[in-house]
Design a protein around this motif. Sequence first.
Motif, PDB file in Angstrom:
ATOM      1  N   ASP A 303       0.853  -1.185   0.000  1.00 60.09           N
ATOM      2  CA  ASP A 303       0.000   0.000   0.000  1.00 60.09           C
ATOM      3  C   ASP A 303       0.888   1.234   0.000  1.00 60.09           C
ATOM      4  OD1 ASP A 303       0.956   0.226   2.589  1.00 60.09           O
ATOM      5  OD2 ASP A 303      -0.917  -0.445   3.519  1.00 60.09           O
ATOM      6  N   ARG A 326      -1.666  -1.285  -4.035  1.00 64.79           N
ATOM      7  CA  ARG A 326      -3.113  -1.305  -3.808  1.00 64.79           C
ATOM      8  C   ARG A 326      -3.499  -0.001  -3.123  1.00 64.79           C
ATOM      9  NH1 ARG A 326      -6.220  -5.962  -2.872  1.00 64.79           N
ATOM     10  NH2 ARG A 326      -4.370  -7.066  -2.141  1.00 64.79           N
ATOM     11  N   ALA A 329      -8.315  -0.234  -0.577  1.00 64.87           N
ATOM     12  CA  ALA A 329      -8.199  -1.451   0.226  1.00 64.87           C
ATOM     13  C   ALA A 329      -9.302  -2.455  -0.047  1.00 64.87           C
ATOM     14  CB  ALA A 329      -8.188  -1.094   1.715  1.00 64.87           C
TER      15      ALA A 329
END
Length: 332
Positions: A303, A326, A329
Amino acid sequence: MRTFRAFRIRDDEQGYRAGIESVTLDDLTDGEVDIKVAWSSINFKDALAGTGQGKILRQFPLNGGIDVAGTVVASRDPKFKEGDEVLVTGCGLSETRDGGYAEYARLESKWVIPCPKGLTLKQSMILGTAGFTAALALYRMQDNRQTPELGPIAVTGATGGVGSLALAIFSRAGFTVHAISGKADQADYLKRLGATEVLGRDALATKRPMESARFGGALDNVGGPMLNSLLAQTVPYGNVATAGLAATAELPTTVMPFIIRGVSLLGVASAGTERAIREAIWENLASKWKPEHLDSIATETVDLDGLHPIFERMLAGRSIGRTLVRIDASTL
């Protein structure tokens, strides 16, 4: 107005730095299409920009990330509507415009590409700039009459993002592909992607202006002596595409391969590719050039908080395949 998280890069009186900040859409560079970002990816250029080890950004501050894929939430261009799945790679992102390392992005519609049928948003970012670059190299080589009959295509920097995807894309297009890599322990990975042979870097070493022709063509991501060796070992009228400088930007070579064998050296500059070619390449990537083992090329997912360690690993030459980012989420 909604605030959201972004990986923002600054260079001011406090020095060069990058990290997570809260921003709004109005903080971003202008554009006609606002998207909720689902995925981005990490490229060598992102690592240079995020650490300051390369002069990538032309203005500050900007959000990092040269790749972005997501869903339109608002558009001031009638060609796009709310709910459309779209992507952008390159096109000034994290250079002159805010990039994809943020929960929302504001994009110029002239560069926005509808995510083609045959690709999910996630798959489009496994490909990203790296896959687009590899496919653009194939496009340019075929445009200059490269055919499988000329012989195998050598791919240097084969374990990197562009290299890994080039193995898969070229083999999918019917070419025999030889991977050139200094990472002997990754031979199985490279063969799974489509390499019929895996050669060490020393296999190409030469100081002679010409060697026996062994490759029909090549895609080089390294530069320097490696690129020179490929030129010296390419068959008559084969093409060598240059797409990177992982080793050096210099090219110590001679004119011999060009004037004796008619070898062509083709530049691959993916960032500003005209829209018509860009659309054609993405359609090919969603269909006849789509890698068979695309998911296996995505070796890691992080992330926004996990960017810095990946940057350092990539710049140290220790990354394999593609790292996804990403952003949303809730995406799978």
